[in-house]
Design an enzyme around this catalytic site. Structure first.
Site, PDB file in Angstrom:
ATOM      1  N   ILE A   1      10.737  -1.021  -8.115  1.00  0.00           N
ATOM      2  CA  ILE A   1      12.125  -1.472  -7.187  1.00  0.00           C
ATOM      3  C   ILE A   1      12.896  -2.186  -8.246  1.00  0.00           C
ATOM      4  O   ILE A   1      14.202  -2.129  -8.130  1.00  0.00           O
ATOM      5  CB  ILE A   1      11.506  -2.126  -5.925  1.00  0.00           C
ATOM      6  CG1 ILE A   1      10.842  -1.244  -4.952  1.00  0.00           C
ATOM      7  CG2 ILE A   1      13.160  -2.660  -5.235  1.00  0.00           C
ATOM      8  CD1 ILE A   1      10.680  -2.002  -3.695  1.00  0.00           C
ATOM      9  N   GLY A   2      12.284  -3.321  -8.671  1.00  0.00           N
ATOM     10  CA  GLY A   2      13.150  -4.265  -9.670  1.00  0.00           C
ATOM     11  C   GLY A   2      13.923  -3.417 -10.864  1.00  0.00           C
ATOM     12  O   GLY A   2      15.078  -3.800 -11.086  1.00  0.00           O
TER      13      GLY A   2
ATOM     14  N   GLY B   1      10.292  -9.523 -10.247  1.00  0.00           N
ATOM     15  CA  GLY B   1       9.427  -8.431 -10.214  1.00  0.00           C
ATOM     16  C   GLY B   1      10.175  -7.341 -10.614  1.00  0.00           C
ATOM     17  O   GLY B   1      10.998  -6.976 -10.275  1.00  0.00           O
TER      18      GLY B   1
ATOM     19  N   ARG C   1      17.006   5.359   6.945  1.00  0.00           N
ATOM     20  CA  ARG C   1      16.086   6.720   7.253  1.00  0.00           C
ATOM     21  C   ARG C   1      16.449   7.228   8.691  1.00  0.00           C
ATOM     22  O   ARG C   1      16.194   8.476   8.882  1.00  0.00           O
ATOM     23  CB  ARG C   1      14.624   6.228   7.477  1.00  0.00           C
ATOM     24  CG  ARG C   1      14.071   5.636   5.652  1.00  0.00           C
ATOM     25  CD  ARG C   1      12.852   5.110   6.076  1.00  0.00           C
ATOM     26  NE  ARG C   1      12.397   4.889   4.584  1.00  0.00           N
ATOM     27  CZ  ARG C   1      11.221   4.064   4.083  1.00  0.00           C
ATOM     28  NH1 ARG C   1      10.919   3.276   4.838  1.00  0.00           N
ATOM     29  NH2 ARG C   1      10.944   4.157   2.831  1.00  0.00           N
TER      30      ARG C   1
ATOM     31  N   ILE D   1      12.226  -8.291  -0.600  1.00  0.00           N
ATOM     32  CA  ILE D   1      11.940  -7.000  -0.106  1.00  0.00           C
ATOM     33  C   ILE D   1      10.377  -6.781  -0.525  1.00  0.00           C
ATOM     34  O   ILE D   1      10.034  -5.961   0.423  1.00  0.00           O
ATOM     35  CB  ILE D   1      12.327  -6.177  -1.422  1.00  0.00           C
ATOM     36  CG1 ILE D   1      13.709  -6.242  -1.618  1.00  0.00           C
ATOM     37  CG2 ILE D   1      12.170  -4.775  -1.012  1.00  0.00           C
ATOM     38  CD1 ILE D   1      14.709  -5.486  -2.725  1.00  0.00           C
TER      39      ILE D   1
ATOM     40  N   ARG E   1      -6.983  -5.871   3.975  1.00  0.00           N
ATOM     41  CA  ARG E   1      -5.806  -6.373   4.032  1.00  0.00           C
ATOM     42  C   ARG E   1      -5.482  -8.034   3.849  1.00  0.00           C
ATOM     43  O   ARG E   1      -4.509  -8.536   3.293  1.00  0.00           O
ATOM     44  CB  ARG E   1      -5.503  -6.117   5.482  1.00  0.00           C
ATOM     45  CG  ARG E   1      -3.929  -5.437   5.891  1.00  0.00           C
ATOM     46  CD  ARG E   1      -3.479  -5.355   7.153  1.00  0.00           C
ATOM     47  NE  ARG E   1      -2.387  -5.959   7.422  1.00  0.00           N
ATOM     48  CZ  ARG E   1      -2.221  -7.220   7.773  1.00  0.00           C
ATOM     49  NH1 ARG E   1      -3.170  -7.961   8.017  1.00  0.00           N
ATOM     50  NH2 ARG E   1      -0.931  -7.660   7.881  1.00  0.00           N
TER      51      ARG E   1
ATOM     52  N   HIS F   1       9.081  -4.958  10.487  1.00  0.00           N
ATOM     53  CA  HIS F   1       9.014  -3.913   9.385  1.00  0.00           C
ATOM     54  C   HIS F   1       7.685  -3.326   9.465  1.00  0.00           C
ATOM     55  O   HIS F   1       7.149  -3.003   8.449  1.00  0.00           O
ATOM     56  CB  HIS F   1       9.359  -4.353   7.942  1.00  0.00           C
ATOM     57  CG  HIS F   1       9.534  -3.516   6.977  1.00  0.00           C
ATOM     58  ND1 HIS F   1      10.372  -2.131   7.223  1.00  0.00           N
ATOM     59  CD2 HIS F   1       8.901  -3.267   5.834  1.00  0.00           C
ATOM     60  CE1 HIS F   1      10.188  -1.529   6.120  1.00  0.00           C
ATOM     61  NE2 HIS F   1       9.619  -2.087   5.058  1.00  0.00           N
TER      62      HIS F   1
ATOM     63  N   ARG G   1      -1.458  -2.289  -2.602  1.00  0.00           N
ATOM     64  CA  ARG G   1      -3.041  -1.963  -2.226  1.00  0.00           C
ATOM     65  C   ARG G   1      -3.657  -0.848  -3.024  1.00  0.00           C
ATOM     66  O   ARG G   1      -3.170   0.275  -2.742  1.00  0.00           O
ATOM     67  CB  ARG G   1      -3.045  -1.692  -0.675  1.00  0.00           C
ATOM     68  CG  ARG G   1      -4.297  -1.563  -0.175  1.00  0.00           C
ATOM     69  CD  ARG G   1      -4.551  -1.882   1.246  1.00  0.00           C
ATOM     70  NE  ARG G   1      -6.009  -2.198   1.643  1.00  0.00           N
ATOM     71  CZ  ARG G   1      -6.586  -1.882   2.873  1.00  0.00           C
ATOM     72  NH1 ARG G   1      -5.439  -1.704   3.975  1.00  0.00           N
ATOM     73  NH2 ARG G   1      -7.560  -1.987   3.090  1.00  0.00           N
TER      74      ARG G   1
ATOM     75  N   GLY H   1       9.013  -4.149 -11.345  1.00  0.00           N
ATOM     76  CA  GLY H   1       8.486  -2.965 -11.160  1.00  0.00           C
ATOM     77  C   GLY H   1       9.215  -1.618 -10.858  1.00  0.00           C
ATOM     78  O   GLY H   1      10.570  -1.600 -11.378  1.00  0.00           O
TER      79      GLY H   1
HETATM   80  N1  APR Z   1       6.344 -13.058 -10.816  1.00  0.00           N
HETATM   81  C1  APR Z   1       7.196 -12.024 -11.031  1.00  0.00           C
HETATM   82  N2  APR Z   1       6.624 -10.822 -10.957  1.00  0.00           N
HETATM   83  C2  APR Z   1       5.419 -10.652 -10.371  1.00  0.00           C
HETATM   84  C3  APR Z   1       4.802 -11.770 -10.223  1.00  0.00           C
HETATM   85  C4  APR Z   1       5.149 -12.989 -10.411  1.00  0.00           C
HETATM   86  N3  APR Z   1       4.103 -14.067 -10.159  1.00  0.00           N
HETATM   87  N4  APR Z   1       3.448 -10.905  -9.923  1.00  0.00           N
HETATM   88  C5  APR Z   1       3.552  -9.755  -9.928  1.00  0.00           C
HETATM   89  N5  APR Z   1       4.779  -9.362 -10.272  1.00  0.00           N
HETATM   90  C6  APR Z   1       5.283  -8.244 -10.521  1.00  0.00           C
HETATM   91  C7  APR Z   1       4.192  -7.196 -10.925  1.00  0.00           C
HETATM   92  O1  APR Z   1       3.965  -7.255 -12.360  1.00  0.00           O
HETATM   93  C8  APR Z   1       5.093  -5.801 -10.874  1.00  0.00           C
HETATM   94  O2  APR Z   1       5.706  -5.417 -11.963  1.00  0.00           O
HETATM   95  O3  APR Z   1       6.011  -7.356  -9.357  1.00  0.00           O
HETATM   96  C9  APR Z   1       6.211  -6.080  -9.845  1.00  0.00           C
HETATM   97  C10 APR Z   1       6.074  -5.121  -8.397  1.00  0.00           C
HETATM   98  O4  APR Z   1       6.332  -3.896  -8.743  1.00  0.00           O
HETATM   99  P1  APR Z   1       5.781  -2.596  -8.328  1.00  0.00           P
HETATM  100  O5  APR Z   1       3.987  -2.656  -8.164  1.00  0.00           O
HETATM  101  O6  APR Z   1       5.896  -1.555  -8.796  1.00  0.00           O
HETATM  102  O7  APR Z   1       5.963  -2.484  -6.892  1.00  0.00           O
HETATM  103  P2  APR Z   1       7.601  -1.982  -6.208  1.00  0.00           P
HETATM  104  O8  APR Z   1       7.193  -0.458  -5.918  1.00  0.00           O
HETATM  105  O9  APR Z   1       8.568  -2.478  -7.144  1.00  0.00           O
HETATM  106  O10 APR Z   1       7.564  -2.921  -5.028  1.00  0.00           O
HETATM  107  C11 APR Z   1       7.802  -4.089  -4.910  1.00  0.00           C
HETATM  108  O11 APR Z   1       8.422  -4.270  -2.539  1.00  0.00           O
HETATM  109  O12 APR Z   1       8.856  -2.733  -0.977  1.00  0.00           O
HETATM  110  C12 APR Z   1       7.826  -3.695  -1.419  1.00  0.00           C
HETATM  111  O13 APR Z   1       5.544  -2.804  -1.131  1.00  0.00           O
HETATM  112  C13 APR Z   1       6.551  -3.208  -2.061  1.00  0.00           C
HETATM  113  O14 APR Z   1       5.566  -5.294  -2.117  1.00  0.00           O
HETATM  114  C14 APR Z   1       6.176  -4.073  -2.766  1.00  0.00           C
HETATM  115  C15 APR Z   1       7.258  -4.542  -3.619  1.00  0.00           C
END
Ligand code: APR
Length: 316
Positions: free
Chosen positions: A11-12, A7, A156, A123, A93, A180, A82, A9
């Site tokens: 966090i990644g 992932g 926090r 995470i 949900r 959590h 969401r 996004g």
């Molecule tokens: N394989 C790999 N990556 C995937 C898949 C999959 N099958 N499905 C979705 N993703 C990717 C999405 O494309 C997206 O880029 O996971 C990423 C999630 O990134 P964000 O939406 O930016 O979320 P982020 O803020 O990084 O949080 C990730 O951690 O804290 C938790 O609630 C938060 O569940 C969320 C997660």
């Protein structure tokens, strides 16, 4: 050592960047299904900047899971938040959980196929449910699968306490237990300022308010951002766990782990203090809780049980 991030996004993105900057492994890879090729783009951006910070870490991103082959450590952030659909409706949900569990099944498949022996730190939210599903799919030894929540929740709490007490946050030690969710448990008796009880510095009323704010801290950031959730602090928290494993630190921190009789819980994943080292979760520490804390812990366990039951009822 190879670290894989699943992932790419918010966090990644922070994770990959920090792993390269801190030189935590020789190889780091990122997989994300988002097109045209989000993770390749993010990794290329970082790799092209690496000469500037003289970080000779090999960083590679791809849409396909084979990029994580042979990883020793996996950090999972894959999920969907969401948010309103293009037609304006908002998923319930349950719908969101079903979607995220489907993603978790794809993540599990990738791990099973390409790095079945890896230690996994997850995470993605809903944290407790996703770790539970990963466990159902991967069936790893208990040391090798954990969720990140308590390190962030405790951070926090420490931040709020340090600000209120007017002391350096380096002096504040704290531990937050449980799931959590809204009923996580900041343990006041374990909160110390330079080794002294927190009550010496902060009044009970202020501590009540700080603990309530800690429970809602994720939502507070979500509201301020407008879209998305906290992403720097969760990434740093997961890296605190990763560093304890990579450097075999034997560091104690609260981690979401499967309990097998400890705290009177069997089979659920709950946040408790553990010793983290090269093998992963090397020891579970059973804290002495007051009667009031035990009651609150039981409440938190009940809500984790509820979400775990939901996971069981969402068919694969
Ligand atoms: N394989 C790999 N990556 C995937 C898949 C999959 N099958 N499905 C979705 N993703 C990717 C999405 O494309 C997206 O880029 O996971 C990423 C999630 O990134 P964000 O939406 O930016 O979320 P982020 O803020 O990084 O949080 C990730 O951690 O804290 C938790 O609630 C938060 O569940 C969320 C997660």
């Amino acid at each position: 050592m190879k670290i894989a991030v699943i992932g790419g996004g918010n966090i990644g993105g922070v994770l990959i960047q920090e792993i390269v900057r801190r030189r935590l492994a020789r190889y780091v890879s990122l997989v994300d299904v988002k097109g045209p090729d989000l993770s390749k783009g993010k990794c290329l951006d970082i790799a092209e900047g690496a000469p500037i910070i003289s970080s000779d870490v090999v960083v590679e991103g791809a849409k396909e899971y084979d990029v994580i082959a042979g990883a020793d450590l996996v950090i999972n952030t894959a999920g969907v938040p969401r948010a309103a659909r293009p037609d304006g409706t908002i998923p319930t949900r349950e719908e969101l959980l079903a979607t995220n569990l489907k993603i978790t099944d794809a993540v599990s498949e990738g791990i099973s196929k390409f790095c079945p022996k890896a230690i996994v730190i997850s995470i993605a939210n809903p944290l407790d449910a996703i770790v539970y599903r990963l466990n159902m799919n991967l069936k790893p030894s208990r040391e090798r699968l954990m969720g990140m929540a308590g390190v962030l929740d405790s951070s926090r709490y420490r931040y709020f306490v340090a600000k209120e007490a007017g002391v350096s946050l380096e002096n504040v030690e704290a531990i937050v237990l449980g799931g959590h969710g809204d009923d996580m448990l900041p343990i006041r008796s374990a909160c110390r300022i330079a080794g002294m009880p927190v009550e010496k510095f902060v009044t009970a009323e202020k501590l009540d308010a700080i603990e309530a704010r800690t429970r809602q801290a994720g939502g507070e950031v979500v509201k301020l951002l407008g879209s998305g959730s906290a992403f720097v602090s969760p990434a740093w928290a997961a890296l605190e766990m990763a560093e304890a494993i990579i450097y075999d630190k034997k560091k104690i921190m609260p981690v979401c782990t499967q309990l097998k009789g400890e705290y009177g819980v069997d089979g659920l994943f709950i946040g408790v203090p553990v010793v983290l080292g090269a093998k992963g979760i090397e020891k579970i520490i059973v804290m002495d809780l007051t009667e009031k804390e035990k009651e609150a812990f039981a409440k938190s366990i009940a809500s984790v049980k509820k979400s775990s039951d939901e996971v069981l009822s969402v068919a694969k």
